[in-house]
Design a protein around this motif. Structure first.
Motif, mmCIF file in Angstrom:
data_model
loop_
_atom_site.group_PDB
_atom_site.id
_atom_site.type_symbol
_atom_site.label_atom_id
_atom_site.label_comp_id
_atom_site.label_asym_id
_atom_site.label_seq_id
_atom_site.Cartn_x
_atom_site.Cartn_y
_atom_site.Cartn_z
ATOM 1 N N LEU A 265 5.376 78.914 51.415
ATOM 2 C CA LEU A 265 5.026 78.030 52.281
ATOM 3 C C LEU A 265 4.362 78.045 53.758
ATOM 4 C CD1 LEU A 265 7.467 75.662 51.237
ATOM 5 C CD2 LEU A 265 8.392 75.924 53.415
ATOM 6 N N LEU A 266 3.846 78.836 54.217
ATOM 7 C CA LEU A 266 2.838 78.895 55.261
ATOM 8 C C LEU A 266 1.635 78.980 54.780
ATOM 9 C CD1 LEU A 266 4.838 78.344 57.228
ATOM 10 C CD2 LEU A 266 3.908 79.948 58.487
ATOM 11 N N ASP A 267 1.649 79.264 53.873
ATOM 12 C CA ASP A 267 0.535 79.714 52.842
ATOM 13 C C ASP A 267 0.272 78.355 52.377
ATOM 14 O OD1 ASP A 267 0.138 82.037 53.999
ATOM 15 O OD2 ASP A 267 1.183 83.385 52.239
ATOM 16 N N ALA A 268 0.478 78.121 51.664
ATOM 17 C CA ALA A 268 0.304 76.913 50.248
ATOM 18 C C ALA A 268 -0.053 75.738 51.754
ATOM 19 C CB ALA A 268 1.845 76.224 50.194
ATOM 20 N N ALA A 269 0.958 75.549 52.533
ATOM 21 C CA ALA A 269 -0.306 74.406 53.867
ATOM 22 C C ALA A 269 -1.566 75.200 53.684
ATOM 23 C CB ALA A 269 0.705 74.081 54.787
ATOM 24 N N ALA A 270 -2.028 76.447 53.905
ATOM 25 C CA ALA A 270 -2.941 76.572 54.746
ATOM 26 C C ALA A 270 -3.972 76.522 53.432
ATOM 27 C CB ALA A 270 -2.977 78.144 55.177
ATOM 28 N N ILE A 271 -3.831 76.888 52.369
ATOM 29 C CA ILE A 271 -4.854 76.442 51.218
ATOM 30 C C ILE A 271 -4.583 75.269 50.946
ATOM 31 C CG2 ILE A 271 -4.384 76.742 48.628
ATOM 32 C CD1 ILE A 271 -3.344 79.055 48.837
ATOM 33 N N ASP A 272 -4.201 74.428 51.346
ATOM 34 C CA ASP A 272 -4.364 73.032 51.943
ATOM 35 C C ASP A 272 -5.275 72.271 52.465
ATOM 36 O OD1 ASP A 272 -3.114 72.156 49.244
ATOM 37 O OD2 ASP A 272 -0.661 71.810 50.114
ATOM 38 N N GLY A 273 -5.609 72.762 53.510
ATOM 39 C CA GLY A 273 -6.656 73.651 54.306
ATOM 40 C C GLY A 273 -5.633 72.771 56.072
ATOM 41 N N ALA A 274 -4.962 73.225 56.014
ATOM 42 C CA ALA A 274 -4.459 72.898 57.355
ATOM 43 C C ALA A 274 -4.220 74.290 58.507
ATOM 44 C CB ALA A 274 -2.243 72.909 56.989
ATOM 45 N N GLY A 275 -5.104 73.314 59.609
ATOM 46 C CA GLY A 275 -4.868 74.584 59.932
ATOM 47 C C GLY A 275 -2.965 75.313 60.939
ATOM 48 N N ARG A 276 -3.662 76.287 61.719
ATOM 49 C CA ARG A 276 -2.497 76.955 61.973
ATOM 50 C C ARG A 276 -1.312 76.153 62.947
ATOM 51 N NH1 ARG A 276 -0.672 81.726 59.957
ATOM 52 N NH2 ARG A 276 -2.257 83.325 60.033
ATOM 53 N N LEU A 277 -2.536 75.600 63.959
ATOM 54 C CA LEU A 277 -1.379 74.113 64.827
ATOM 55 C C LEU A 277 -0.924 73.307 63.820
ATOM 56 C CD1 LEU A 277 -0.485 73.784 67.590
ATOM 57 C CD2 LEU A 277 -3.000 72.315 67.850
ATOM 58 N N ARG A 278 -1.452 72.754 62.455
ATOM 59 C CA ARG A 278 -1.254 72.290 62.186
ATOM 60 C C ARG A 278 0.195 72.413 61.039
ATOM 61 N NH1 ARG A 278 -2.959 66.564 59.118
ATOM 62 N NH2 ARG A 278 -1.172 66.316 57.857
ATOM 63 N N VAL A 279 0.280 73.742 60.715
ATOM 64 C CA VAL A 279 1.217 74.633 59.679
ATOM 65 C C VAL A 279 2.464 74.212 60.324
ATOM 66 C CG1 VAL A 279 1.948 76.645 59.332
ATOM 67 C CG2 VAL A 279 -0.311 75.389 58.474
ATOM 68 N N LEU A 280 2.430 74.081 61.517
ATOM 69 C CA LEU A 280 3.349 74.874 63.158
ATOM 70 C C LEU A 280 4.090 73.192 62.975
ATOM 71 C CD1 LEU A 280 5.273 75.617 65.019
ATOM 72 C CD2 LEU A 280 2.853 74.707 67.272
ATOM 73 N N TRP A 281 2.862 71.992 64.025
ATOM 74 C CA TRP A 281 2.925 70.851 63.558
ATOM 75 C C TRP A 281 4.413 70.487 62.022
ATOM 76 C CZ3 TRP A 281 4.892 67.665 67.363
ATOM 77 C CH2 TRP A 281 4.231 66.269 67.871
ATOM 78 N N SER A 282 3.695 70.299 60.997
ATOM 79 C CA SER A 282 3.610 69.459 59.914
ATOM 80 C C SER A 282 4.810 71.178 59.086
ATOM 81 C CB SER A 282 2.650 68.879 58.876
ATOM 82 O OG SER A 282 1.630 68.679 59.953
ATOM 83 N N VAL A 283 4.875 71.936 58.917
ATOM 84 C CA VAL A 283 5.800 72.459 58.241
ATOM 85 C C VAL A 283 7.448 72.823 59.139
ATOM 86 C CG1 VAL A 283 5.877 74.499 56.869
ATOM 87 C CG2 VAL A 283 4.068 73.071 56.300
ATOM 88 N N VAL A 284 6.882 74.062 59.564
ATOM 89 C CA VAL A 284 7.534 74.437 60.539
ATOM 90 C C VAL A 284 8.691 73.709 61.041
ATOM 91 C CG1 VAL A 284 7.882 76.364 62.731
ATOM 92 C CG2 VAL A 284 6.343 76.817 60.980
#
Lengths: 315, 289
Positions: free
Chosen positions: B181-200
């Motif tokens: 799920l995190l990788d998918a968000a990263a491929i969409d261009g989300a940075g680590r902080l963005r992944v934390l905020w919008s996914v985790v």
């Protein structure tokens, strides 16, 4: 989040594939992630360092120093400990603490188990029982203690009024050496037994019903089922709660501090004595630290057993 | 659900069952609800009525003004506001810093991450009371910075963050979030902080709720630590102020009782609203340590 710029948008369309990055790129990513991770952790690490790790070391060092907050601390070797062990209050505080813990176990350890088993069998008012038994746990401890102070009042406190109302002898409660510790245990038990009760209730609900059915088919009576099904199924939880309660009650502070004061030898406990050494009269932080070390040594043994138990259960 | 005693057995002993049910209901009401009732109604009585040798069950006098008096004359408004600031500030610090640590340990997996986690978990073995004196000295003179945090909110906020249990609970929850799920968000261009905020974080709502509730309750109920680090009356929490007032001054009993009620109200409200999470979190804590 800010709106993406045009450049960032094109970047999004062609994401870097971590698998195909050149070696230097992968390394840079690892370094980048590490830097980022430590940046994320910086605040939390600083708090742990300041309020957990450093105080542990400092506490042990301090117990070998003379430190009264006025002059610079200097080394005194084991003098604090020698002083501590010859102070009759040290032994009184430990004896009171152990009696308190023992009494609290008799009252506060078996009662929640009994209550939980009873409540689990009742088919009605489950919500009410849960809320009622946990309500005192939610009250701030100072509220509990001050409220009970008025109940205990030897003059016209509620308890003595009730006792004399039904023709029983009244008591001095916290103000008599023979009943003071017991009175403190009673308050503490009232305030805290809800937590253990609800934990037991959760444990009871995890026992598969088939076990009881099978036992019943085999002709086991209610008592036999209780002894051979319920108790063995709860054994782990009982052990965990026993350790948790010992660790918690040995650190009792607010009840003796507020109800009987810091100088009363009938109820002085280890924590009260630490407080007294450090914060009243002589400000002897070294002596207080030495007292803390003795408490730590005793509690660490229980904590170690507790952690080992829960970890073995998890894996 | 099948328990110790079966439905048929209960039906066979109906009278006994209802007798036990009634007895337990009365006992619980007397033991756990009555003291709270006595506190709330006691504050409504006049000092004269409170001093009577035989206490009245239902107040004969009715003096709701004791609540207002306590609020203004005992300066409970100030202590209440202090406690709110300490509790919400502490909650904010715990959420931001502990979530960041747990996320870094769980998803960024830094070098020495396991050592750090181990060091944090080891601190669970340290009873807070054993660290009391050196932690107090740290507050009076923070190493490297050399500042004195006594009587400041920092003295409550920062130690609250150093709670290995929160980090452990959060990290275990983050561990369960699939990395895909995190990788998918990263491929969409989300940075680590963005992944934390919008996914985790959106996925972690339940665990964040439990950590928040327990953080606020913990700070609101704490006594010994605020007693040490907030010697200045104006900076004290409601608990410490009530203790001081009860030991030093001659506050009328009805006003004191009103103060106790006011100190309890937020906890009771939180409990009634979040019952399910509180009781659920409690049993989860028992099983998982």
């Amino acid at each position: 989040m800010a709106v993406l710029s045009a450049a960032e948008r094109t970047q999004r369309l062609s994401p870097p594939d971590p698998g195909r990055l050149p070696r230097s790129g992968r390394l840079r990513r690892v370094i980048g992630d590490n830097l980022l991770a430590y940046a994320f952790m910086a605040g939390g690490l600083a708090c742990f360092a300041l309020f957990s790790w450093y105080p542990l070391v400092r506490g042990i060092v301090l117990s070998f120093q003379q430190d009264n907050f006025v002059t610079d601390p200097y080394w005194v070797g084991t003098e604090n400990y020698a002083l501590l062990f010859t102070d009759p209050l040290f032994w009184t505080a430990w004896r009171n603490t152990l009696v308190f813990t023992g009494l609290a176990l008799v009252l506060g350890y078996l009662v929640p188990l009994f209550l939980a088993i009873l409540l689990n069998e009742l088919r009605h008012l489950k919500g009410f029982f849960r809320v009622a038994v946990y309500l005192p746990v939610m009250l701030p401890p100072i509220v509990v203690v001050l409220l009970w102070r008025y109940f205990y009042d030897p003059g016209n406190g509620l308890f003595n009024t009730i006792l004399s109302g039904v023709g029983l002898p009244t008591s001095q409660w916290t103000q008599s050496p023979s009943t003071a510790l017991f009175s403190l245990v009673l308050v503490s038990t009232w305030a805290n037994l809800g937590g253990a009760t609800l934990m037991y209730l959760a444990g009871l609900q995890g026992i598969p019903g088939e076990l009881y059915e099978a036992a019943e088919l085999d002709g086991a009576s209610v008592w036999q089922r209780l002894w051979h099904v319920t108790v063995p199924q709860l054994r782990f939880l009982m052990l965990v709660l026993l350790l948790l309660q010992i660790i918690a009650t040995m650190q009792v502070f607010i009840e003796p501090y507020q109800l009987t004061g810091t100088t009363n030898p009938d109820t002085i406990t280890v924590m009260v004595l630490i407080y007294r050494y450090a914060f009243t009269v002589n400000n002897d932080f070294g002596l207080a630290a030495a007292m803390s070390v003795t408490l730590f040594v005793v509690l660490a043994a229980f904590s170690a057993v507790y952690l080992r138990l829960t970890r073995s259960q998890e894996s | 659900m099948r328990t110790l005693i079966s439905e048929t057995e209960i039906r066979r002993h109906r009278a006994l069952y209802f007798f036990v049910l009634g007895a337990v209901t009365i006992a619980f009401t007397l033991a756990f609800l009555f003291p709270v009732y006595w506190m709330v109604t006691g504050a409504l009585k006049t000092p004269v009525e409170l001093a009577q040798p035989i206490p009245t069950l239902i107040p004969e006098s009715f003096q709701p003004a004791s609540y207002a008096d306590a609020w203004s004359r005992m300066e409970i408004a100030r202590y209440f506001a202090n406690t709110v600031v300490y509790a919400f500030g502490g909650w904010l610090f715990i959420l931001v810093l502990d979530v960041a640590v747990a996320y870094a340990l769980s998803k960024l997996r830094p070098v020495l991450g396991n050592v750090i986690l181990g060091g944090m978990l080891a601190s669970l073995m340290l009873p807070a009371s054993a660290l009391l004196i050196p932690a107090y000295l740290t507050v009076t003179d923070v190493p490297l910075l050399g500042v004195n945090l006594l009587n400041t909110p920092w003295a409550l906020w920062l130690p609250a963050v150093a709670n290995a249990f929160n980090i452990y609970v959060l990290k275990r929850f983050f561990d369960q979030i699939p990395n895909d799920l995190l990788d998918a968000a990263a491929i969409d261009g989300a940075g680590r902080l963005r992944v934390l905020w919008s996914v985790v974080l959106p996925l972690s709502r339940p665990v964040l709720g439990v950590v928040s509730i327990f953080a606020i309750i913990g700070i609101w109920k704490d006594f010994l630590w605020p007693l040490l680090v907030l010697p200045e009356p104006a900076a004290q929490t409601l608990s410490v102020a009530l203790s001081r007032l009860s030991l030093t001054s001659q506050v009328p009993l009805n006003m004191m009782l009103a103060g106790l009620v006011i100190a309890s109200v937020p906890m009771i409200v939180i409990f009634l609203i979040f019952q399910r999470s509180i009781i659920g979190g409690l049993s989860a804590g028992a099983m998982k340590g």
